[in-house]
Design a protein around this motif. Structure first.
Motif, PDB file in Angstrom:
ATOM      1  N   LYS A  16      15.296 -59.889-125.634  1.00 54.13           N
ATOM      2  CA  LYS A  16      15.916 -58.824-126.425  1.00 54.13           C
ATOM      3  C   LYS A  16      14.941 -57.662-126.617  1.00 54.13           C
ATOM      4  O   LYS A  16      13.727 -57.829-126.476  1.00 54.13           O
ATOM      5  CB  LYS A  16      16.334 -59.359-127.799  1.00 54.13           C
ATOM      6  CG  LYS A  16      17.338 -60.493-127.757  1.00 54.13           C
ATOM      7  CD  LYS A  16      17.667 -61.007-129.152  1.00 54.13           C
ATOM      8  CE  LYS A  16      16.489 -61.773-129.745  1.00 54.13           C
ATOM      9  NZ  LYS A  16      16.823 -62.454-131.004  1.00 54.13           N
ATOM     10  N   PHE A  17      15.494 -56.519-126.936  1.00 53.95           N
ATOM     11  CA  PHE A  17      14.690 -55.375-127.329  1.00 53.95           C
ATOM     12  C   PHE A  17      14.461 -55.402-128.838  1.00 53.95           C
ATOM     13  O   PHE A  17      15.060 -56.203-129.561  1.00 53.95           O
ATOM     14  CB  PHE A  17      15.366 -54.069-126.902  1.00 53.95           C
ATOM     15  CG  PHE A  17      15.580 -53.964-125.421  1.00 53.95           C
ATOM     16  CD1 PHE A  17      14.506 -53.981-124.542  1.00 53.95           C
ATOM     17  CD2 PHE A  17      16.855 -53.856-124.899  1.00 53.95           C
ATOM     18  CE1 PHE A  17      14.696 -53.891-123.174  1.00 53.95           C
ATOM     19  CE2 PHE A  17      17.070 -53.767-123.529  1.00 53.95           C
ATOM     20  CZ  PHE A  17      15.980 -53.783-122.673  1.00 53.95           C
ATOM     21  N   ASP A  18      13.607 -54.493-129.325  1.00 55.53           N
ATOM     22  CA  ASP A  18      13.277 -54.470-130.749  1.00 55.53           C
ATOM     23  C   ASP A  18      14.508 -54.261-131.635  1.00 55.53           C
ATOM     24  O   ASP A  18      14.544 -54.725-132.777  1.00 55.53           O
ATOM     25  CB  ASP A  18      12.245 -53.372-131.036  1.00 55.53           C
ATOM     26  CG  ASP A  18      10.823 -53.822-130.700  1.00 55.53           C
ATOM     27  OD1 ASP A  18      10.569 -55.036-130.738  1.00 55.53           O
ATOM     28  OD2 ASP A  18       9.985 -52.961-130.397  1.00 55.53           O
ATOM     29  N   ASP A  19      15.515 -53.552-131.101  1.00 58.66           N
ATOM     30  CA  ASP A  19      16.700 -53.286-131.916  1.00 58.66           C
ATOM     31  C   ASP A  19      17.700 -54.439-131.891  1.00 58.66           C
ATOM     32  O   ASP A  19      18.787 -54.347-132.476  1.00 58.66           O
ATOM     33  CB  ASP A  19      17.379 -51.989-131.464  1.00 58.66           C
ATOM     34  CG  ASP A  19      17.900 -52.055-130.027  1.00 58.66           C
ATOM     35  OD1 ASP A  19      17.771 -53.125-129.391  1.00 58.66           O
ATOM     36  OD2 ASP A  19      18.427 -51.030-129.537  1.00 58.66           O
ATOM     37  N   GLY A  20      17.330 -55.546-131.217  1.00 57.17           N
ATOM     38  CA  GLY A  20      18.200 -56.711-131.170  1.00 57.17           C
ATOM     39  C   GLY A  20      19.130 -56.758-129.974  1.00 57.17           C
ATOM     40  O   GLY A  20      19.810 -57.765-129.749  1.00 57.17           O
ATOM     41  N   THR A  21      19.168 -55.670-129.185  1.00 54.78           N
ATOM     42  CA  THR A  21      20.027 -55.642-128.003  1.00 54.78           C
ATOM     43  C   THR A  21      19.541 -56.669-126.985  1.00 54.78           C
ATOM     44  O   THR A  21      18.357 -56.709-126.634  1.00 54.78           O
ATOM     45  CB  THR A  21      20.018 -54.240-127.352  1.00 54.78           C
ATOM     46  OG1 THR A  21      20.434 -53.274-128.311  1.00 54.78           O
ATOM     47  CG2 THR A  21      20.952 -54.205-126.152  1.00 54.78           C
ATOM     48  N   ARG A  61       7.013 -62.040-129.722  1.00 55.41           N
ATOM     49  CA  ARG A  61       7.077 -60.631-129.297  1.00 55.41           C
ATOM     50  C   ARG A  61       6.045 -60.426-128.193  1.00 55.41           C
ATOM     51  O   ARG A  61       4.869 -60.731-128.374  1.00 55.41           O
ATOM     52  CB  ARG A  61       6.785 -59.705-130.482  1.00 55.41           C
ATOM     53  CG  ARG A  61       7.076 -58.236-130.201  1.00 55.41           C
ATOM     54  CD  ARG A  61       6.949 -57.433-131.500  1.00 55.41           C
ATOM     55  NE  ARG A  61       7.489 -56.103-131.361  1.00 55.41           N
ATOM     56  CZ  ARG A  61       6.794 -55.052-130.922  1.00 55.41           C
ATOM     57  NH1 ARG A  61       5.520 -55.211-130.581  1.00 55.41           N
ATOM     58  NH2 ARG A  61       7.359 -53.865-130.808  1.00 55.41           N
ATOM     59  N   LYS A 129       8.229 -51.406-122.053  1.00 59.23           N
ATOM     60  CA  LYS A 129       9.013 -51.853-123.205  1.00 59.23           C
ATOM     61  C   LYS A 129       8.407 -53.124-123.818  1.00 59.23           C
ATOM     62  O   LYS A 129       8.013 -54.039-123.094  1.00 59.23           O
ATOM     63  CB  LYS A 129      10.463 -52.128-122.798  1.00 59.23           C
ATOM     64  CG  LYS A 129      11.200 -50.902-122.274  1.00 59.23           C
ATOM     65  CD  LYS A 129      12.632 -51.242-121.954  1.00 59.23           C
ATOM     66  CE  LYS A 129      13.370 -50.031-121.382  1.00 59.23           C
ATOM     67  NZ  LYS A 129      13.465 -48.921-122.343  1.00 59.23           N
TER      68      LYS A 129
END
Length: 223
Positions: A16-21, A61, A129
């Protein structure tokens, strides 16, 4: 039983990305199988698996420098439309892979298209990223070689003056057992015989930091 460098394991993951996507996940599909240390996956992902127990889950992370690295502007190229693969229609966002001479695959993303040119980005889509991984260790499929096995192979190689291969074996021994002082010492000796004195000095100092009474390291550092 905990995983260590060299073990072959089977895991599920969600990236996932930091925004939860969510970018990618193996959940609901076949788990992935990998050997820790084979460099087939990103270093940060391998590091997260080390020390896990079968059945354990964790969230980690992975910063870009432990993932797919920074975005490299030199990998962005603009070509003429007639140079673009004939079997593909160029459009922004199109992703495909190209086989490199060493057998690896290079990810390509089309980032700009006009009447005469196409811009291609050869960076991995996740380059630059930071990523979040949910990891579940399912099984340890095969236990890898012990630190002693890597170390003994290094000694054999070093005895035959195959210093680079010996250093590689000692590094693997240290990856399994970071407190293996003799492996650091033998790396220093190998560097010294190769004439790489700065590298040898750094390794001798590492040995002395770990064991101030290591007579051979102190003597060789003095020399």
């Amino acid at each position: 039983m905990q995983t260590k460098f060299g073990d072959t394991v089977r895991v599920h993951f969600t990236c996932k990305f930091d925004d939860g996507t969510e970018f990618e996940s193996s959940v609901g599909k076949e788990p992935i199988e990998l050997t820790i240390g084979d460099d087939k996956v990103m270093p940060g992902f391998e590091k997260a698996i080390i020390g896990m127990h079968p059945g354990e889950m964790k969230t980690v992370r992975v910063p870009a420098d432990q993932g797919y690295g920074p975005h490299d502007t030199e990998k962005v190229k603009t070509i003429r439309r007639e140079e673009f693969p004939k079997d593909l229609q160029p459009e922004v966002g199109l992703k495909f892979t190209m086989q490199l001479s060493d057998g690896r695959e290079n990810y390509i993303t089309v980032t700009h298209v006009d009447e005469s040119h196409v811009t291609l980005d050869g960076n991995h889509p996740l380059a630059g990223k930071d990523l979040i991984f949910d990891v579940e260790l399912l099984h340890i499929v095969k236990i890898g070689p012990s630190a002693e096995a890597h170390f003994n192979l290094g000694v054999l190689l070093q005895d035959h003056n195959e210093f680079d291969e010996a250093i590689n074996s000692y590094v693997k021994a240290i990856a399994v057992n970071p407190s293996m002082t003799d492996a650091y010492y033998n790396i220093a000796v190998a560097y010294q015989k190769k004439g790489l004195l700065d590298e040898a000095t750094a390794c001798y100092r590492q040995v002395i930091d770990m064991n101030p009474n290591h007579e051979k390291a102190c003597a060789n550092l003095g020399i």
